[in-house]
Motif scaffolding. Structure first.
Motif, PDB file in Angstrom:
ATOM      1  N   SER A 217       6.712 -45.461  -4.551  1.00 58.25           N
ATOM      2  CA  SER A 217       6.830 -44.433  -5.582  1.00 58.25           C
ATOM      3  C   SER A 217       8.288 -43.955  -5.635  1.00 58.25           C
ATOM      4  CB  SER A 217       5.891 -43.272  -5.254  1.00 58.25           C
ATOM      5  OG  SER A 217       5.947 -42.289  -6.261  1.00 58.25           O
ATOM      6  N   PRO A 218       8.875 -43.662  -6.793  1.00 56.91           N
ATOM      7  CA  PRO A 218       8.222 -43.708  -8.098  1.00 56.91           C
ATOM      8  C   PRO A 218       8.117 -45.139  -8.636  1.00 56.91           C
ATOM      9  CG  PRO A 218      10.507 -43.095  -8.372  1.00 56.91           C
ATOM     10  CD  PRO A 218      10.260 -43.166  -6.895  1.00 56.91           C
ATOM     11  N   ARG A 219       7.074 -45.393  -9.386  1.00 55.06           N
ATOM     12  CA  ARG A 219       6.843 -46.709  -9.963  1.00 55.06           C
ATOM     13  C   ARG A 219       7.894 -46.956 -11.054  1.00 55.06           C
ATOM     14  NH1 ARG A 219       2.909 -48.213 -14.215  1.00 55.06           N
ATOM     15  NH2 ARG A 219       2.197 -50.347 -13.894  1.00 55.06           N
ATOM     16  N   ARG A 220       8.662 -48.042 -10.898  1.00 60.45           N
ATOM     17  CA  ARG A 220       9.704 -48.354 -11.868  1.00 60.45           C
ATOM     18  C   ARG A 220       9.664 -49.831 -12.231  1.00 60.45           C
ATOM     19  NH1 ARG A 220      15.384 -46.032  -9.878  1.00 60.45           N
ATOM     20  NH2 ARG A 220      15.910 -46.306 -12.062  1.00 60.45           N
ATOM     21  N   LEU A 221       9.887 -50.108 -13.498  1.00 61.02           N
ATOM     22  CA  LEU A 221       9.924 -51.478 -13.983  1.00 61.02           C
ATOM     23  C   LEU A 221      11.291 -52.099 -13.726  1.00 61.02           C
ATOM     24  CD1 LEU A 221       8.593 -53.751 -15.915  1.00 61.02           C
ATOM     25  CD2 LEU A 221      10.121 -52.762 -17.628  1.00 61.02           C
ATOM     26  N   HIS A 222      11.281 -53.351 -13.264  1.00 60.23           N
ATOM     27  CA  HIS A 222      12.493 -54.157 -13.159  1.00 60.23           C
ATOM     28  C   HIS A 222      12.286 -55.392 -14.029  1.00 60.23           C
ATOM     29  CE1 HIS A 222      14.102 -52.122  -9.424  1.00 60.23           C
ATOM     30  NE2 HIS A 222      12.848 -51.705  -9.455  1.00 60.23           N
ATOM     31  N   LEU A 223      13.161 -55.606 -14.996  1.00 71.34           N
ATOM     32  CA  LEU A 223      13.062 -56.755 -15.889  1.00 71.34           C
ATOM     33  C   LEU A 223      14.296 -57.620 -15.708  1.00 71.34           C
ATOM     34  CD1 LEU A 223      11.826 -56.820 -19.519  1.00 71.34           C
ATOM     35  CD2 LEU A 223      14.085 -57.763 -19.026  1.00 71.34           C
ATOM     36  N   TYR A 224      14.112 -58.927 -15.566  1.00 67.33           N
ATOM     37  CA  TYR A 224      15.217 -59.845 -15.282  1.00 67.33           C
ATOM     38  C   TYR A 224      15.355 -60.872 -16.398  1.00 67.33           C
ATOM     39  CZ  TYR A 224      14.523 -57.942 -10.593  1.00 67.33           C
ATOM     40  OH  TYR A 224      14.385 -57.092  -9.517  1.00 67.33           O
TER      41      TYR A 224
ATOM     42  N   VAL B  35      10.519 -49.125 -26.175  1.00 68.60           N
ATOM     43  CA  VAL B  35       9.485 -48.903 -25.166  1.00 68.60           C
ATOM     44  C   VAL B  35       9.988 -48.201 -23.912  1.00 68.60           C
ATOM     45  CG1 VAL B  35       8.008 -50.784 -25.965  1.00 68.60           C
ATOM     46  CG2 VAL B  35       9.785 -51.274 -24.290  1.00 68.60           C
ATOM     47  N   LEU B  36      11.258 -48.407 -23.544  1.00 70.59           N
ATOM     48  CA  LEU B  36      11.774 -47.804 -22.312  1.00 70.59           C
ATOM     49  C   LEU B  36      13.283 -47.609 -22.413  1.00 70.59           C
ATOM     50  CD1 LEU B  36       9.941 -49.908 -19.544  1.00 70.59           C
ATOM     51  CD2 LEU B  36       9.555 -47.475 -20.031  1.00 70.59           C
ATOM     52  N   THR B  37      13.791 -46.671 -21.644  1.00 69.83           N
ATOM     53  CA  THR B  37      15.227 -46.539 -21.430  1.00 69.83           C
ATOM     54  C   THR B  37      15.494 -46.762 -19.948  1.00 69.83           C
ATOM     55  OG1 THR B  37      15.055 -44.152 -21.063  1.00 69.83           O
ATOM     56  CG2 THR B  37      15.492 -44.911 -23.318  1.00 69.83           C
TER      57      THR B  37
ATOM     58  N   ALA C  53      14.024 -49.450 -15.364  1.00 70.50           N
ATOM     59  CA  ALA C  53      13.603 -48.303 -16.161  1.00 70.50           C
ATOM     60  C   ALA C  53      13.990 -46.989 -15.482  1.00 70.50           C
ATOM     61  CB  ALA C  53      12.094 -48.349 -16.390  1.00 70.50           C
ATOM     62  N   ASP C  54      14.195 -45.973 -16.290  1.00 67.51           N
ATOM     63  CA  ASP C  54      14.527 -44.646 -15.763  1.00 67.51           C
ATOM     64  C   ASP C  54      13.369 -44.106 -14.923  1.00 67.51           C
ATOM     65  OD1 ASP C  54      16.994 -44.555 -16.991  1.00 67.51           O
ATOM     66  OD2 ASP C  54      16.205 -43.608 -18.810  1.00 67.51           O
ATOM     67  N   PRO C  55      13.663 -43.323 -13.888  1.00 65.24           N
ATOM     68  CA  PRO C  55      12.591 -42.690 -13.103  1.00 65.24           C
ATOM     69  C   PRO C  55      11.712 -41.815 -13.996  1.00 65.24           C
ATOM     70  CG  PRO C  55      14.706 -42.469 -11.992  1.00 65.24           C
ATOM     71  CD  PRO C  55      15.003 -42.993 -13.363  1.00 65.24           C
ATOM     72  N   GLY C  56      10.427 -41.832 -13.711  1.00 68.24           N
ATOM     73  CA  GLY C  56       9.509 -40.993 -14.471  1.00 68.24           C
ATOM     74  C   GLY C  56       9.184 -41.517 -15.853  1.00 68.24           C
ATOM     75  N   SER C  57       9.492 -42.782 -16.111  1.00 70.31           N
ATOM     76  CA  SER C  57       9.230 -43.345 -17.436  1.00 70.31           C
ATOM     77  C   SER C  57       7.738 -43.376 -17.749  1.00 70.31           C
ATOM     78  CB  SER C  57       9.785 -44.767 -17.534  1.00 70.31           C
ATOM     79  OG  SER C  57      11.192 -44.777 -17.457  1.00 70.31           O
ATOM     80  N   ASP C  58       7.422 -43.197 -19.019  1.00 67.74           N
ATOM     81  CA  ASP C  58       6.060 -43.355 -19.513  1.00 67.74           C
ATOM     82  C   ASP C  58       5.912 -44.807 -19.949  1.00 67.74           C
ATOM     83  OD1 ASP C  58       3.647 -43.412 -20.820  1.00 67.74           O
ATOM     84  OD2 ASP C  58       4.056 -41.705 -22.134  1.00 67.74           O
ATOM     85  N   TYR C  59       5.002 -45.537 -19.322  1.00 68.32           N
ATOM     86  CA  TYR C  59       4.866 -46.971 -19.583  1.00 68.32           C
ATOM     87  C   TYR C  59       3.800 -47.295 -20.627  1.00 68.32           C
ATOM     88  CZ  TYR C  59       7.927 -47.660 -15.613  1.00 68.32           C
ATOM     89  OH  TYR C  59       9.017 -47.629 -14.772  1.00 68.32           O
ATOM     90  N   THR C  60       3.282 -46.290 -21.302  1.00 74.17           N
ATOM     91  CA  THR C  60       2.229 -46.532 -22.287  1.00 74.17           C
ATOM     92  C   THR C  60       2.683 -47.491 -23.378  1.00 74.17           C
ATOM     93  OG1 THR C  60       1.334 -44.312 -21.902  1.00 74.17           O
ATOM     94  CG2 THR C  60       0.640 -45.440 -23.911  1.00 74.17           C
ATOM     95  N   ALA C  61       3.832 -47.211 -23.977  1.00 74.28           N
ATOM     96  CA  ALA C  61       4.337 -48.060 -25.058  1.00 74.28           C
ATOM     97  C   ALA C  61       4.698 -49.445 -24.536  1.00 74.28           C
ATOM     98  CB  ALA C  61       5.550 -47.414 -25.723  1.00 74.28           C
ATOM     99  N   PHE C  62       5.296 -49.500 -23.349  1.00 72.14           N
ATOM    100  CA  PHE C  62       5.652 -50.801 -22.778  1.00 72.14           C
ATOM    101  C   PHE C  62       4.423 -51.668 -22.572  1.00 72.14           C
ATOM    102  CE2 PHE C  62       6.056 -53.431 -18.932  1.00 72.14           C
ATOM    103  CZ  PHE C  62       7.072 -54.292 -19.342  1.00 72.14           C
ATOM    104  N   ASN C  63       3.379 -51.128 -21.953  1.00 71.06           N
ATOM    105  CA  ASN C  63       2.175 -51.913 -21.688  1.00 71.06           C
ATOM    106  C   ASN C  63       1.506 -52.356 -22.979  1.00 71.06           C
ATOM    107  OD1 ASN C  63       2.427 -51.706 -18.892  1.00 71.06           O
ATOM    108  ND2 ASN C  63       1.331 -49.760 -18.821  1.00 71.06           N
ATOM    109  N   ARG C  64       1.487 -51.465 -23.977  1.00 69.97           N
ATOM    110  CA  ARG C  64       0.869 -51.816 -25.250  1.00 69.97           C
ATOM    111  C   ARG C  64       1.630 -52.959 -25.926  1.00 69.97           C
ATOM    112  NH1 ARG C  64       1.793 -47.372 -27.796  1.00 69.97           N
ATOM    113  NH2 ARG C  64       3.655 -48.169 -28.843  1.00 69.97           N
TER     114      ARG C  64
END
Length: 316
Positions: free
Chosen positions: A123-130, A159-161, A178-189
């Protein structure tokens, strides 16, 4: 629904030209499926496979089953002809500056980018995209004092910053975090729609987009190539995803089949749309079907007077 989409055959079935069934050189006037093929062509549910051919003996692919299901759904909701075209942005992604300047672009079929992602385990859960980049891109994107701010878009939707920087331990990879505390709703959708997007120009792209937009498939990547033959079970599932309950009014009493208790299959038997493959009423869920057989089933959907009354003893 099955293995990741492979855009292997660009135009294997692309022509799909609308012709009267009687104009097809491979559909004899007295063929058992000729009237059904004519009805399906008239209703805009089936088309030819090439100029003047219907290919009645060809195995139906999953793409064809999905496409006719989409046409049924579209027509049932007031549409005519084929459904709307998928937007060009479907299946595209980009990393941009906060001011909107594009840094990197990619798409689902761009294998050179080697797109991968993961979430932090802690935690915190954060996305890493490569993403794989060229040497010139890496040099241009390398920040001078730490990660550069970036905005991630999928399918044209922000979807994310987060921050963009060279990935550790790799000479040709960039990492978006992704920034800490990001809302991943839009990303997952948007990711659930982004991943299975077929290449631009693939003939069933519009149908797949429509199916996803209207809840005809779940939000997970498909598990099978759409160019593979469809099974009868696939047909049953797609038909039930397309048809309103009013199109499935029971005319038969069917409580059990020799080889299926699937509620969707039973609903199609009860409506007289499916009748089984032998005298026992067996469904044969894994069996493939021909375009002639598909036309017969679709004709029963389109014209309820063609539906079949099944003797109760046949399926009990």
């Amino acid at each position: 629904m099955r293995r990741p989409i492979a855009a292997l055959l660009a135009l294997a079935l692309t022509a799909l030209l609308a012709l009267p069934a009687g104009a097809f050189s491979d559909v004899p006037e007295n063929a058992w499926y000729a009237d059904a093929a004519q009805l399906c062509v008239d209703r805009g549910l089936l088309k030819g496979t090439w100029e003047d051919t219907f290919s009645p003996d060809n195995a139906v692919t999953l793409a064809e089953v999905m496409t006719v299901a989409v046409r049924l759904h579209y027509q049932a909701h007031g549409g005519t002809g084929d459904p709307p075209a998928a937007p060009d942005s479907w299946g595209t992604g980009a990393l941009s500056t906060p001011s909107g300047a594009t840094l990197l672009t990619f798409n689902t079929c761009d294998l050179d980018r080697g797109l991968t992602y993961r979430y932090d385990q802690e935690s915190p859960r954060r996305l890493h995209l490569y993403l794989t980049v060229t040497a010139e891109e890496r040099a241009a994107l390398t920040p001078a004092g730490g990660p550069a701010q970036a905005v991630l878009t999928l399918n044209g939707v922000t979807v994310l910053t987060g921050g963009l920087a060279p990935a550790e331990g790799s000479a040709n990879r960039m990492e978006f975090v992704a920034d800490p505390g990001s809302d991943y709703t839009a990303f997952n959708r948007e990711l659930s729609a982004f991943l299975p997007a077929p290449a631009s120009g693939l003939w069933y792209r519009d149908a797949l987009w429509y199916a996803r937009e209207h809840g005809m498939v779940d939000g997970q990547p498909m598990e099978a190539s759409f160019e593979e033959p469809a099974a009868r079970q696939d047909l049953a599932e797609w038909l039930c995803s397309a048809l309103p309950q009013s199109a499935l009014t029971p005319i038969n009493t069917v409580d059990i089949l020799p080889d299926s208790s699937d509620p969707e299959v039973l609903a199609l038997y009860r409506a007289g749309i499916l009748t089984g493959v032998d005298s026992t009423g067996a469904f044969a869920p894994e069996r493939t079907l021909s375009r002639a057989e598909l036309a017969t089933v679709l004709a029963r959907v389109a014209d309820p007077s063609l539906r079949v009354t099944i003797p109760t003893a046949k399926t009990n």
